[in-house]
Design a protein around this motif. Structure first.
Motif, PDB file in Angstrom:
ATOM      1  N   ASN A  33      28.168  -8.376   3.395  1.00 48.21           N
ATOM      2  CA  ASN A  33      29.064  -7.783   4.699  1.00 48.21           C
ATOM      3  C   ASN A  33      30.094  -8.913   5.301  1.00 48.21           C
ATOM      4  OD1 ASN A  33      27.529  -5.696   4.294  1.00 48.21           O
ATOM      5  ND2 ASN A  33      25.779  -6.342   5.578  1.00 48.21           N
ATOM      6  N   THR A  36      33.984  -8.512   4.323  1.00 45.04           N
ATOM      7  CA  THR A  36      34.496  -7.488   4.866  1.00 45.04           C
ATOM      8  C   THR A  36      34.523  -7.407   6.325  1.00 45.04           C
ATOM      9  OG1 THR A  36      33.201  -6.149   2.922  1.00 45.04           O
ATOM     10  CG2 THR A  36      34.017  -4.831   5.003  1.00 45.04           C
ATOM     11  N   LEU A  37      33.659  -7.949   7.111  1.00 48.11           N
ATOM     12  CA  LEU A  37      33.630  -7.919   8.380  1.00 48.11           C
ATOM     13  C   LEU A  37      34.639  -8.623   8.990  1.00 48.11           C
ATOM     14  CD1 LEU A  37      32.566  -7.211  11.346  1.00 48.11           C
ATOM     15  CD2 LEU A  37      31.001  -9.237  11.131  1.00 48.11           C
ATOM     16  N   ARG A  40      38.017  -7.016   8.504  1.00 48.94           N
ATOM     17  CA  ARG A  40      38.144  -5.971   9.679  1.00 48.94           C
ATOM     18  C   ARG A  40      38.827  -6.671  10.877  1.00 48.94           C
ATOM     19  NH1 ARG A  40      32.891  -1.614   9.077  1.00 48.94           N
ATOM     20  NH2 ARG A  40      33.602  -1.127   6.979  1.00 48.94           N
ATOM     21  N   LEU A 111      28.096  -4.467  10.086  1.00 49.20           N
ATOM     22  CA  LEU A 111      29.029  -3.250   9.989  1.00 49.20           C
ATOM     23  C   LEU A 111      28.597  -2.066  10.720  1.00 49.20           C
ATOM     24  CD1 LEU A 111      30.329  -3.765   6.297  1.00 49.20           C
ATOM     25  CD2 LEU A 111      30.985  -4.949   8.339  1.00 49.20           C
ATOM     26  N   GLN A 112      27.740  -2.189  11.373  1.00 50.19           N
ATOM     27  CA  GLN A 112      27.187  -0.765  12.347  1.00 50.19           C
ATOM     28  C   GLN A 112      28.066  -0.706  13.877  1.00 50.19           C
ATOM     29  OE1 GLN A 112      22.505  -1.742  11.624  1.00 50.19           O
ATOM     30  NE2 GLN A 112      22.966   0.524  11.392  1.00 50.19           N
ATOM     31  N   GLU A 115      34.237  -2.527  15.511  1.00 46.88           N
ATOM     32  CA  GLU A 115      35.173  -3.512  15.841  1.00 46.88           C
ATOM     33  C   GLU A 115      36.303  -3.301  16.433  1.00 46.88           C
ATOM     34  OE1 GLU A 115      36.665  -2.291  12.040  1.00 46.88           O
ATOM     35  OE2 GLU A 115      34.349  -2.728  12.737  1.00 46.88           O
ATOM     36  N   ARG A 223      24.558   1.054   8.144  1.00 43.74           N
ATOM     37  CA  ARG A 223      24.524  -0.261   7.341  1.00 43.74           C
ATOM     38  C   ARG A 223      24.866   0.295   6.125  1.00 43.74           C
ATOM     39  NH1 ARG A 223      22.342  -5.272   6.620  1.00 43.74           N
ATOM     40  NH2 ARG A 223      21.757  -5.740   8.671  1.00 43.74           N
TER      41      ARG A 223
END
Length: 377
Positions: A33, A36-37, A40, A111-112, A115, A223
């Motif tokens: 994750n 990816t975070l 973002r 990623l829940q 952002e 998630r």
């Protein structure tokens, strides 16, 4: 000496633009994750100087290695790898205190959290009207529909308890998505617990209404990778935090958990004492000593699993820790048996004498356990 540490011509120039926001991301087994975070966040803060600090609890899946790879490619990424300690609250505290921006946000790595709300939260803090901005699932426009029935019920129950018992006035004190002015956080940090998961609740309860708070709605997502870190121990963490705040932090969350384990140990102690006296006809002093040893063993196992789970002993260290636990509690054991026998000699009520002896060593056992058995390495 001064010449040796003076930057030379090869030193890379530092960016002239200081970050306006530090994003703190506590991680444990989130290697799928974190990239990816980060991408973002990079898109979200286009044009806004930022830094992101991943605080990893020595993830077995090597999350910290992935973060270091990102850091080598982008100096806005930092990695704090914690060894020998665990817990979301402690990770958030360390991350915020290590940050360099005037505002710090906390966001999960799963990623829940949304952002895209971060620039809005930053603008609210920079307006000077608020000290804390909370991403809320329980105000108009927010949603926690991704929760299953069990988790939704637990979250709502905890929220109501926090509001009624601690008189917390925000709608979603259990949220893990928020942004705070770092100077205000640093004022509160010495009073915060490094254990548990509910860092926002701790902040709001500790501030006692002195923070100017704004809630904005967000939709709690699903998630994508990995597993939730929440388990049955979170309920005990929450209960301990509530009790600690009710006592104005006179006693720590860890001490409350230790005392709870001690209460269970008292039941074990009395049960062993009763069996030894009635079934095996053992003389009282010997029965009391047996009860104490069995209770100490029970307490060690439960404390290793619960109270000190962030410093949990494993493998051969368990046996070593158990022997050390016996050793440091030996003084308490002597006082335990002596006091119990004295009480029993005056008034032969087995449960009263047993309880009096068992309670003698609680404070000693707690102090010595933290100092020698589960000491931070």
């Amino acid at each position: 000496m001064n010449e040796a540490i003076r930057p030379g011509p090869e030193t890379q120039p530092q960016s002239a633009v200081a970050p306006r926001i530090s994003v703190i991301v506590p991680t444990f087994n989130e290697r799928d994750n974190v990239t990816t975070l980060y991408r973002r966040l990079e898109a979200t803060f286009a044009g806004i100087p930022f830094e992101v600090i991943f605080v990893d609890d020595n993830s077995p899946d090597g999350t910290w290695e992935v973060v270091r790879g990102l850091a080598r490619a982008d100096t806005r990424v930092r990695c704090i790898r914690r060894i020998g300690r665990r817990g979301l609250s402690g990770a958030c505290i360390e991350g915020i205190l290590a940050s360099s921006a005037p505002c710090a946000a906390v966001i999960d790595a799963d990623l829940q959290h949304d952002e895209t709300q971060l620039p809005k939260m930053l603008a609210l803090l920079q307006s000077g009207e608020f000290d804390l901005v909370v991403g809320s699932r329980y105000i108009e426009g927010g949603s926690a529909d991704s929760f299953n029935r069990q988790r939704a019920g637990a979250s709502q129950l905890a929220t109501e308890v926090a509001k009624r018992v601690l008189r917390v006035k925000i709608a979603d004190p259990m949220s893990g998505f928020f942004m705070i002015r770092r100077d205000r956080f640093e004022q509160l940090a010495p009073q915060l617990s490094t254990q548990g998961f509910k860092i926002l609740l701790d902040i709001v309860a500790t501030a006692r209404g002195e923070l100017r708070v704004k809630e904005i709605p967000f939709t709690f997502g699903t998630r994508l990778h990995g597993e939730s870190k929440l388990d049955s121990m979170v309920a005990l963490d929450f209960l301990g935090l509530v009790l600690a705040k009710l006592t104005n932090d006179v006693v720590s969350l860890r001490f409350l958990l230790f005392a709870m384990v001690g209460s269970i140990g008292l039941v074990v102690h009395l049960a062993t004492l009763k069996i030894a006296l009635d079934v095996f006809n053992v003389p009282f002093p010997h029965a009391q000593a047996a009860g104490a040893v069995v209770a100490m063993t029970s307490n060690f196992i439960l404390n290793n699993f619960l109270t000190y789970r962030d410093q949990r002993l494993k493998g051969f260290a368990i046996l070593r820790g158990l022997l050390l636990f016996y050793l440091v509690c030996s003084v308490g054991l002597v006082a335990n048996v002596g006091v119990a026998f004295s009480v029993y000699d005056q008034e032969p009520i087995w449960w009263l004498a047993g309880a009096a002896g068992a309670l003698m060593g609680v404070v000693w056992n707690y102090a010595m356990s933290g100092l020698f058995v589960w000491r931070k390495r």
